[in-house]
Enzyme design. Structure first.
Site, PDB file in Angstrom:
ATOM      1  N   SER A 126      24.283 -19.835  52.965  1.00 55.51           N
ATOM      2  CA  SER A 126      25.035 -20.710  53.868  1.00 55.51           C
ATOM      3  C   SER A 126      25.034 -20.151  55.286  1.00 55.51           C
ATOM      4  CB  SER A 126      26.475 -20.875  53.364  1.00 55.51           C
ATOM      5  OG  SER A 126      26.497 -21.560  52.140  1.00 55.51           O
ATOM      6  N   ARG A 154      20.477 -14.015  44.110  1.00 59.77           N
ATOM      7  CA  ARG A 154      19.231 -14.172  44.850  1.00 59.77           C
ATOM      8  C   ARG A 154      18.422 -12.885  44.862  1.00 59.77           C
ATOM      9  NH1 ARG A 154      22.469 -16.140  49.974  1.00 59.77           N
ATOM     10  NH2 ARG A 154      23.434 -14.229  49.277  1.00 59.77           N
ATOM     11  N   LYS A 169      37.020 -15.283  56.308  1.00 63.89           N
ATOM     12  CA  LYS A 169      35.870 -15.925  56.935  1.00 63.89           C
ATOM     13  C   LYS A 169      36.339 -17.000  57.907  1.00 63.89           C
ATOM     14  CE  LYS A 169      32.458 -15.222  53.283  1.00 63.89           C
ATOM     15  NZ  LYS A 169      31.457 -15.866  52.438  1.00 63.89           N
ATOM     16  N   HIS A 220      22.857 -23.670  45.913  1.00 70.73           N
ATOM     17  CA  HIS A 220      24.098 -23.895  45.162  1.00 70.73           C
ATOM     18  C   HIS A 220      23.924 -25.062  44.194  1.00 70.73           C
ATOM     19  CE1 HIS A 220      26.283 -22.205  48.910  1.00 70.73           C
ATOM     20  NE2 HIS A 220      26.385 -21.295  47.959  1.00 70.73           N
TER      21      HIS A 220
END
Length: 159
Positions: free
Chosen positions: A128, A90, A41, A17
């Site tokens: 994460s 990614r 979440k 990040h």
């Protein structure tokens, strides 16, 4: 003034990040790192804690601000006169999801562009969720997240 937003849950903020934040800060006059309130979440950190960590790790980047939002990103962008959304990618799987989001955001606000930034190769596997999993099993996360995050995670687990 060219203003971009880099939205995310940042739970926790990783060096991947931070790489995107630093690189995007060179492209825009101002970058707002916006922490999403995500009811779907179960976060490790509260929104306020995530914002504090982001402030700590970006304090030396002059044109970066930290904020939070809930609801639609398109509404946040309109309200704050933001011209671009920055998203880090990614892998191909990230692109498929982010493309859908970018197209929906363009439908909701045709004046906003989404900018995709490829992650640096050294962070291409980093997420994460993976950091939290490795940490939970006492694995070493040094080099994956800023030192401030490691300390915050240690304190959080001790509580």
């Amino acid at each position: 003034m060219r203003i971009a937003v880099y939205p995310g849950s940042f739970d926790p903020v990783t060096n991947g990040h931070l790489d995107i934040i630093k690189r995007s800060s060179k492209l825009f006059d101002k970058v707002i790192v916006a922490v999403l309130h995500n009811a779907n979440k179960t976060p490790l950190f509260t929104v306020e804690e995530k914002m504090d960590l982001l402030f700590q790790v970006t304090k030396d980047i002059q044109n970066v601000e930290i904020d939070s939002f809930s609801g639609l990103l398109a509404d946040y962008v309109t309200k704050n006169n933001i011209s671009s959304i920055v998203k880090g990618l990614r892998a191909v799987s990230d692109f498929e999801y982010e493309l859908q989001m970018a197209l929906m955001n363009r439908k909701l606000n045709p004046d906003v562009e989404t900018i995709f930034m490829m992650t640096s190769g050294e962070y291409s596997y980093l997420s994460s969720s993976l950091v939290k999993e490795v940490f939970r099993f006492n694995g070493c996360i040094k080099g994956l997240v800023p030192d401030e995050v490691i300390e915050a995670m240690k304190k959080k687990v001790r509580l």
